[in-house]
Design an enzyme around this catalytic site. Structure first.
Site, PDB file in Angstrom:
ATOM      1  N   CYS A   2       0.824  -1.197   0.000  1.00 38.13           N
ATOM      2  CA  CYS A   2       0.000   0.000   0.000  1.00 38.13           C
ATOM      3  C   CYS A   2       0.860   1.249   0.000  1.00 38.13           C
ATOM      4  O   CYS A   2       2.045   1.219   0.304  1.00 38.13           O
ATOM      5  CB  CYS A   2      -0.893   0.007   1.241  1.00 38.13           C
ATOM      6  SG  CYS A   2      -1.799  -1.519   1.522  1.00 38.13           S
ATOM      7  N   ARG A  27       3.170   1.200  -7.414  1.00 38.99           N
ATOM      8  CA  ARG A  27       3.236   0.121  -6.434  1.00 38.99           C
ATOM      9  C   ARG A  27       2.063  -0.839  -6.558  1.00 38.99           C
ATOM     10  O   ARG A  27       2.088  -1.932  -5.996  1.00 38.99           O
ATOM     11  CB  ARG A  27       3.254   0.713  -5.018  1.00 38.99           C
ATOM     12  CG  ARG A  27       4.477   1.552  -4.732  1.00 38.99           C
ATOM     13  CD  ARG A  27       4.216   2.556  -3.621  1.00 38.99           C
ATOM     14  NE  ARG A  27       4.044   1.917  -2.323  1.00 38.99           N
ATOM     15  CZ  ARG A  27       5.005   1.766  -1.430  1.00 38.99           C
ATOM     16  NH1 ARG A  27       6.215   2.181  -1.695  1.00 38.99           N
ATOM     17  NH2 ARG A  27       4.761   1.207  -0.270  1.00 38.99           N
ATOM     18  N   TRP A  74      -3.453  -1.965  -1.184  1.00 44.27           N
ATOM     19  CA  TRP A  74      -3.244  -3.285  -1.783  1.00 44.27           C
ATOM     20  C   TRP A  74      -3.837  -4.280  -0.795  1.00 44.27           C
ATOM     21  O   TRP A  74      -3.303  -4.502   0.284  1.00 44.27           O
ATOM     22  CB  TRP A  74      -1.754  -3.532  -2.016  1.00 44.27           C
ATOM     23  CG  TRP A  74      -1.399  -4.890  -2.504  1.00 44.27           C
ATOM     24  CD1 TRP A  74      -1.120  -5.985  -1.739  1.00 44.27           C
ATOM     25  CD2 TRP A  74      -1.244  -5.320  -3.865  1.00 44.27           C
ATOM     26  NE1 TRP A  74      -0.803  -7.065  -2.538  1.00 44.27           N
ATOM     27  CE2 TRP A  74      -0.872  -6.691  -3.842  1.00 44.27           C
ATOM     28  CE3 TRP A  74      -1.393  -4.694  -5.103  1.00 44.27           C
ATOM     29  CZ2 TRP A  74      -0.630  -7.418  -4.999  1.00 44.27           C
ATOM     30  CZ3 TRP A  74      -1.153  -5.423  -6.250  1.00 44.27           C
ATOM     31  CH2 TRP A  74      -0.780  -6.770  -6.200  1.00 44.27           C
ATOM     32  N   ASN A 100      -0.128   0.309   6.449  1.00 41.92           N
ATOM     33  CA  ASN A 100       0.450  -0.702   5.564  1.00 41.92           C
ATOM     34  C   ASN A 100       0.912  -1.857   6.435  1.00 41.92           C
ATOM     35  O   ASN A 100       1.550  -1.625   7.474  1.00 41.92           O
ATOM     36  CB  ASN A 100       1.664  -0.163   4.802  1.00 41.92           C
ATOM     37  CG  ASN A 100       1.308   0.921   3.823  1.00 41.92           C
ATOM     38  OD1 ASN A 100       0.143   1.155   3.554  1.00 41.92           O
ATOM     39  ND2 ASN A 100       2.318   1.583   3.292  1.00 41.92           N
ATOM     40  N   GLY A 101       0.659  -3.091   6.036  1.00 43.97           N
ATOM     41  CA  GLY A 101       1.128  -4.233   6.802  1.00 43.97           C
ATOM     42  C   GLY A 101       0.007  -5.167   7.200  1.00 43.97           C
ATOM     43  O   GLY A 101      -1.080  -5.164   6.608  1.00 43.97           O
ATOM     44  N   GLU A 482      13.126 -22.720 -13.697  1.00 44.01           N
ATOM     45  CA  GLU A 482      12.859 -21.301 -13.474  1.00 44.01           C
ATOM     46  C   GLU A 482      14.052 -20.437 -13.899  1.00 44.01           C
ATOM     47  O   GLU A 482      13.880 -19.355 -14.462  1.00 44.01           O
ATOM     48  CB  GLU A 482      12.516 -21.064 -12.000  1.00 44.01           C
ATOM     49  CG  GLU A 482      12.275 -19.610 -11.626  1.00 44.01           C
ATOM     50  CD  GLU A 482      11.126 -18.950 -12.365  1.00 44.01           C
ATOM     51  OE1 GLU A 482      11.022 -17.706 -12.293  1.00 44.01           O
ATOM     52  OE2 GLU A 482      10.326 -19.663 -13.020  1.00 44.01           O
ATOM     53  N   LYS A 486      13.858 -17.403 -16.687  1.00 48.07           N
ATOM     54  CA  LYS A 486      14.266 -16.031 -16.428  1.00 48.07           C
ATOM     55  C   LYS A 486      15.258 -15.543 -17.476  1.00 48.07           C
ATOM     56  O   LYS A 486      15.165 -14.413 -17.957  1.00 48.07           O
ATOM     57  CB  LYS A 486      14.908 -15.914 -15.034  1.00 48.07           C
ATOM     58  CG  LYS A 486      13.923 -15.930 -13.914  1.00 48.07           C
ATOM     59  CD  LYS A 486      13.049 -14.666 -13.911  1.00 48.07           C
ATOM     60  CE  LYS A 486      11.708 -14.959 -13.292  1.00 48.07           C
ATOM     61  NZ  LYS A 486      10.781 -15.715 -14.124  1.00 48.07           N
ATOM     62  N   GLU A 489      13.459 -15.037 -20.959  1.00 47.81           N
ATOM     63  CA  GLU A 489      12.398 -14.050 -21.083  1.00 47.81           C
ATOM     64  C   GLU A 489      12.900 -12.617 -21.002  1.00 47.81           C
ATOM     65  O   GLU A 489      12.277 -11.716 -21.567  1.00 47.81           O
ATOM     66  CB  GLU A 489      11.288 -14.293 -20.059  1.00 47.81           C
ATOM     67  CG  GLU A 489      11.597 -14.010 -18.623  1.00 47.81           C
ATOM     68  CD  GLU A 489      10.410 -14.340 -17.714  1.00 47.81           C
ATOM     69  OE1 GLU A 489       9.258 -14.198 -18.144  1.00 47.81           O
ATOM     70  OE2 GLU A 489      10.647 -14.745 -16.560  1.00 47.81           O
ATOM     71  N   HIS A 505      20.447 -38.959 -23.078  1.00 46.33           N
ATOM     72  CA  HIS A 505      19.285 -39.268 -23.907  1.00 46.33           C
ATOM     73  C   HIS A 505      19.018 -38.172 -24.936  1.00 46.33           C
ATOM     74  O   HIS A 505      17.878 -37.973 -25.344  1.00 46.33           O
ATOM     75  CB  HIS A 505      18.063 -39.489 -23.017  1.00 46.33           C
ATOM     76  CG  HIS A 505      18.232 -40.633 -22.068  1.00 46.33           C
ATOM     77  ND1 HIS A 505      17.998 -41.945 -22.430  1.00 46.33           N
ATOM     78  CD2 HIS A 505      18.648 -40.664 -20.775  1.00 46.33           C
ATOM     79  CE1 HIS A 505      18.243 -42.737 -21.398  1.00 46.33           C
ATOM     80  NE2 HIS A 505      18.641 -41.986 -20.388  1.00 46.33           N
ATOM     81  N   LYS A 604       2.501  -8.869 -18.096  1.00 47.57           N
ATOM     82  CA  LYS A 604       2.616  -9.301 -16.703  1.00 47.57           C
ATOM     83  C   LYS A 604       1.554 -10.339 -16.357  1.00 47.57           C
ATOM     84  O   LYS A 604       1.841 -11.344 -15.721  1.00 47.57           O
ATOM     85  CB  LYS A 604       2.486  -8.088 -15.771  1.00 47.57           C
ATOM     86  CG  LYS A 604       2.630  -8.429 -14.297  1.00 47.57           C
ATOM     87  CD  LYS A 604       4.011  -8.970 -13.991  1.00 47.57           C
ATOM     88  CE  LYS A 604       4.182  -9.347 -12.545  1.00 47.57           C
ATOM     89  NZ  LYS A 604       5.450 -10.041 -12.286  1.00 47.57           N
TER      90      LYS A 604
END
Length: 609
Positions: A2, A27, A74, A100-101, A482, A486, A489, A505, A604
């Site tokens: 937030c 944000r 948020w 916030n939190g 992963e 990264k 992309e 193989h 995104k």
């Protein structure tokens, strides 16, 4: 995360609040609101949606006053809505707070306040702070705030406002950022520098446990015991664009560095700070909930799918339930064998991934129980699933996911421990060992981020390559997937990940002199096999970079370079091993001059098939 803004001075507060909130839009948020001290009291205006919706609501009737607070939310507790938007007040409207939190003990406190006759208007954890503030107030804001802080548990940055004291704001923090901007005849509060950079570059950076009283004349800082604190002025030398990124060159790098905090936030309330028990109160599962579950499906896309592969390992090994992992875009088209004896877990950072949402609906249609793991409260997937576990990573701006991935791994590991203990398949000693290891992860990640020069050198040396290969066994293979994603992309280098045992193989045909091969060797039970595979690619004159545990001196005999991660158990290693892979991809992309935050052809959140 937030956004918070606050103003006290001689100018009108509302225009600054709205402008400051607009500087924090990067944000991410789902609602916005302001509270301004007018001559007859505190006026609160808020609504769900973008900041433009709030501006439209205030058109022609802007609050008039020289002190106020604002907030972009948020959601973490309570879905996005007008009533859950900040600021929050007590019943009288005379005590106002933005936050916030996460207040961990809010449910217990809410029950106590309801028993005293207080009525609540939202589903948030924050509203209890406003009620406590009112309950403790006896003519002294500072003392009331201190009593609030002694009562609540969790993480927070908080700003308090009170009708009875119209010339001051009080702010404080624990584990969430907060700054104070210093002006002439006016002072500012914000959760991040961009909100105030147009007004002042002289700031106080608040530390945990500090309480600041902010008036137009000045700022006074003390601790909870009343001991005065002398703050050093921090002069901001960033430009406005850099300020949004916290001084980092790109959002992706900022989000990589936010991972220790994201891990702590996601553990908070589920893993006691000084304890070893993992619990998901939001699920409320018992052993009986799993008596009829014969299989778990994990369904996701992209990075979340890779987190699901790690989750399969965790759940099968710790909870001893068969798990199948599926790409969401394939799941609903293959007539899956799903029924009422299944639990389907869907993973999505945004909670809006169209293929994952469709797979979730298909699983429900077939009778499966469903659980969503997502980062966005009130998202489509969160609303559709039977139950939800949130990852508290905060907004992720860069297209390439980093902190969302690590918090997804964390949730999957904690879920596996939780279910394993319920089913009796995981010993108390092993659960405690894993919990103790989790407590160390944020600091271990922080320490790794303090020393990245070696990774920068590797990226410069190999950033011009056309191909790269990632190898690993067991959990290392899942992390290798992963790492390869990264790299391709954001740097556009062709990268592939393979289970190291598959080399013979077919993959060895691609290994030629000088090609970079990143070998993950953190899983001790398959370590010897991995080193054997490493020697095979080295024999073909590949350039080998190994990711290994601290103290593993022997691997340096076979690899050209070694990146060490802190020593950790096999289940915890993926949370650490992915960090150097993220940084390798980032610095390789810089070397190649790529648009790191917005790679070509990618979005995104994938909301179309």
């Amino acid at each position: 995360m937030c956004g918070i803004v606050g103003y006290v001075g001689n100018a009108q507060a509302a225009p600054f609040l709205l402008d400051g909130m607009s500087k924090l839009e990067y944000r991410g948020y789902d609602s916005a609101g302001i509270a301004v001290y007018e001559k007859d009291g505190i006026r609160v205006e808020k609504c769900v949606g973008r900041l433009d919706a709030l501006r439209h609501k205030l058109e022609g009737k802007m609050p008039v006053g020289t002190m106020g607070i604002g907030h972009t939310r948020w959601a973490t507790h309570g879905r996005p809505s007008d009533r859950n938007s900040h600021p929050h007040t007590d019943e009288s409207g005379n005590f106002v707070v933005v936050h916030n939190g996460i207040i961990e003990n809010y449910l217990m406190l809410k029950e106590q306040l309801i028993a005293k006759g207080q009525k609540f208007a939202s589903d948030t954890d924050t509203e209890i702070v406003a009620h406590l503030f009112a309950d403790f107030y006896e003519g002294d804001m500072e003392e009331a705030v201190k009593k609030v802080l002694r009562t609540i548990e969790g993480s927070y940055s908080l700003v308090f406002m009170c009708k009875a004291e119209p010339d001051k704001l009080i702010c404080t923090k624990k584990d969430n950022p907060l700054i104070i901007g210093l002006g002439e005849g006016e002072n500012f509060i914000a959760s991040d520098i961009p909100a105030i950079i147009a007004k002042t570059r002289r700031t106080y950076i608040m530390s945990d446990g500090e309480i600041a009283t902010v008036t137009r004349e000045g700022v006074w800082v003390q601790d909870i015991n009343g001991t005065p604190i002398t703050k050093k002025v921090f002069e901001v030398n960033w430009n406005a664009e850099a300020a949004e990124k916290g001084g980092f060159e790109h959002f992706m790098l900022k989000e990589i560095y936010e991972q220790p905090k994201a891990i702590k936030d996601t553990m908070r309330g589920r893993l006691a700070e000084n304890g070893t028990e993992i619990n998901f109160a939001e699920l409320g599962w018992t052993a009986e909930d799993f008596t009829g579950i014969s299989k778990i499906f994990i369904v996701a896309c992209g990075t979340a799918y890779h987190a699901g592969i790690v989750g399969k390992y965790y759940l099968e090994n710790l909870a001893r339930i068969p798990v199948e992992v599926d790409i969401a875009s394939e799941f609903r088209y293959r007539n899956p064998l799903v029924d009422a004896n299944c639990l389907t877990i869907v993973i999505s950072q945004s909670g809006e991934t169209i293929d994952t949402l469709a797979a979730l609906k298909e699983a429900k249609r077939l009778g499966s129980r469903t659980l969503a793991v997502t980062n966005v409260v009130g998202s489509s997937i969160a609303r559709e699933a039977d139950q939800v576990v949130y990852t508290y990573a905060g907004p992720e701006i860069a297209v390439a996911s980093t902190k969302a991935y690590t918090t997804q791994l964390l949730v999957m590991l904690m879920l596996a421990v939780y279910v394993g203990r319920l089913r009796g398949t995981l010993s108390e000693a092993k659960a405690a060992e894993l919990a103790e290891g989790l407590h160390k992860v944020p600091e271990q990640l922080h320490d790794m981020l303090e020393n990245v020069d070696q990774i920068k050198v590797f990226a410069r040396n190999y950033g011009s390559c056309l191909d790269a290969f990632f190898l690993g066994r067991s959990l290392d293979y899942a992390v290798a997937l992963e790492g390869a994603l990264k790299l391709k992309e954001i740097s556009y280098i062709h990268a592939e990940a393979y289970a190291a045992g598959e080399l013979k193989h077919g993959t060895l045909a691609l290994i030629v002199e000088g090609v970079p091969v990143i070998v993950l060797a953190t899983q001790e039970d398959v370590y010897d096999k991995t080193v054997s595979n490493l020697q095979e690619v080295k024999a073909r004159e590949a350039m080998v970079i190994a990711i290994a545990l601290e103290g593993d001196d022997s691997i340096a005999k076979y690899a050209d370079h070694v990146i060490y991660i802190p020593r950790a158990g096999k289940e915890l290693a993926p949370l650490l091993a992915v960090l150097p892979l993220q940084l390798l991809a980032y610095y390789a992309a810089l070397t190649r001059g790529c648009d790191v935050d917005k790679p070509r052809n990618l979005a995104k959140s994938v909301t179309v098939e």
